[in-house]
Write an enzyme that holds these catalytic residues in place. Structure first.
Site, PDB file in Angstrom:
ATOM      1  N   ARG A  89       0.865  -1.031  -0.047  1.00  0.00           N
ATOM      2  CA  ARG A  89      -0.064   0.169  -0.062  1.00  0.00           C
ATOM      3  C   ARG A  89       1.016   1.152   0.069  1.00  0.00           C
ATOM      4  NH1 ARG A  89      -3.203  -3.617   2.764  1.00  0.00           N
ATOM      5  NH2 ARG A  89      -5.306  -3.733   2.181  1.00  0.00           N
ATOM      6  N   ASP A 149     -12.018  -4.678   7.317  1.00  0.00           N
ATOM      7  CA  ASP A 149     -11.121  -5.678   8.051  1.00  0.00           C
ATOM      8  C   ASP A 149     -11.981  -6.612   8.798  1.00  0.00           C
ATOM      9  OD1 ASP A 149      -8.947  -4.638   6.841  1.00  0.00           O
ATOM     10  OD2 ASP A 149      -8.782  -3.059   8.471  1.00  0.00           O
ATOM     11  N   ARG A 152     -13.572  -9.131   7.086  1.00  0.00           N
ATOM     12  CA  ARG A 152     -12.517 -10.294   6.768  1.00  0.00           C
ATOM     13  C   ARG A 152     -12.671 -11.015   8.018  1.00  0.00           C
ATOM     14  NH1 ARG A 152      -8.866  -6.170   3.076  1.00  0.00           N
ATOM     15  NH2 ARG A 152      -9.816  -6.816   1.027  1.00  0.00           N
ATOM     16  N   HIS A 176      -4.911   0.233   8.454  1.00  0.00           N
ATOM     17  CA  HIS A 176      -5.324  -0.566   7.395  1.00  0.00           C
ATOM     18  C   HIS A 176      -4.165  -1.341   6.773  1.00  0.00           C
ATOM     19  CE1 HIS A 176      -8.146  -2.619   4.428  1.00  0.00           C
ATOM     20  NE2 HIS A 176      -7.705  -2.067   3.388  1.00  0.00           N
TER      21      HIS A 176
END
Length: 311
Positions: A89, A149, A152, A176
């Site tokens: 990221r 998140d 998940r 994140h």
């Protein structure tokens, strides 16, 4: 009562799927914006033509101009380059900081009273960019990460226990990405702590998989990143705001002393209502959780320091 106006900036996979979910759930009328000529118009028309079959009356239009988004109640920012295999990221930081800056400058001109939901990666840093450029009050700016998140985390727990995902309340803090802090202590299955139900070694593997959830999908897709679950997370946040549900959801919010964090957007539990973030919930963390959250905040700060040099 007039439907709320929601602008979705970026008509790629995340943006278009977000527009679809918002329309199907009748959360608001949707304006899908992208710089690519005719593409948002085509996707918007396709979604609109689904309405007679699915049975929703939300309006949706595609445009290349921000003028069409004027006076939006909520603006969802999905613009930016998607991750590719092997790309962290953080690699996206430089490219996407410039893109998000331009988008937010346009939003400030056309929808100065909007609530901003940032989806672009690296998420915590891009929410910081949006705040820095917009100067919007902290209740009107947030990042979508924690809901994704937590989804998940819930998915993997449900798979392990073979129970309904609806029984699971997952609790996730922090940035994140690789430093996120899924809390097993506060995560429950039908009110029972997940620590009572799953052995420690299996739980650690689930936490690791949650942290690497985005990368796992990037590696499988090979030509893009996740969009079904991220768009579902945005719709959940938008629904809580539009319907003033005041749901407690984990979002990237500006912390000003909460959890010992100052001036950074980090994933924390917040109350989402019609004014946006109405409250940050500060819960008691043990030493291990506090240390993990501190590490996560430091990783976010490193990115934000780079952003300060870029902008």
């Amino acid at each position: 009562m007039a439907r709320k106006k929601i602008a979705v900036v970026g008509a790629g996979n995340v943006g278009a799927t977000t527009a679809q979910r918002l329309a199907e759930k009748e959360i608001g009328d949707v304006i899908l914006v992208d710089i690519i000529q005719d593409m948002p118009q085509g996707k918007a028309l396709d979604i609109l033509e689904s309405a007679p079959v699915y049975g929703y009356d939300s309006k949706i239009i595609g445009t290349n101009e921000y003028e069409e988004t004027r006076n939006s109640d909520i603006v969802v920012v999905t613009s930016g380059v998607a991750r590719k295999p092997g790309m962290s990221r953080d690699d996206l930081l430089k490219i996407n900081a410039g893109i998000v800056k331009g988008v937010v400058e346009n939003i400030v001109k056309t929808s100065p009273n909007a609530i901003l939901i940032v989806v672009s990666n690296p998420l915590d840093a891009m929410t910081y960019v949006a705040h820095k450029i917009s100067r919007f009050p902290k209740n009107r700016i947030m990042g979508m990460a924690g809901v994704l998140d937590a989804a998940r985390f819930s998915t993997f727990i449900a798979m392990d226990l073979n129970v309904s995902v609806e029984n699971i309340h997952a609790f996730v803090l922090g940035g994140h990405g690789d430093t996120m802090v899924p809390s097993t202590r506060y995560t429950t299955v039908a009110g029972v702590s997940v620590e009572e139900l799953i052995p420690k070694s299996r739980l650690e593997a689930i936490v690791k998989r949650t942290r690497e959830g985005g990368a796992e999908i990037v590696n499988l897709l090979k030509t893009g990143s996740a969009f079904y679950a991220p768009s579902a997370a945005v719709a959940e946040m938008a629904k809580s705001i539009v319907k003033d549900k005041k749901k407690i959801l984990p979002c990237a919010a500006l912390c000003e002393g909460e959890y010992g964090i100052n001036g950074l957007f980090v994933g924390v539990p917040v109350k989402l209502g019609e004014r946006g973030i109405e409250q940050v919930f500060e819960i008691k963390l043990n030493n291990e959780e506090s240390a993990a959250l501190k590490r996560s905040a430091e990783a976010v700060k490193t990115l934000c320091d780079q952003v300060d040099k870029l902008l």
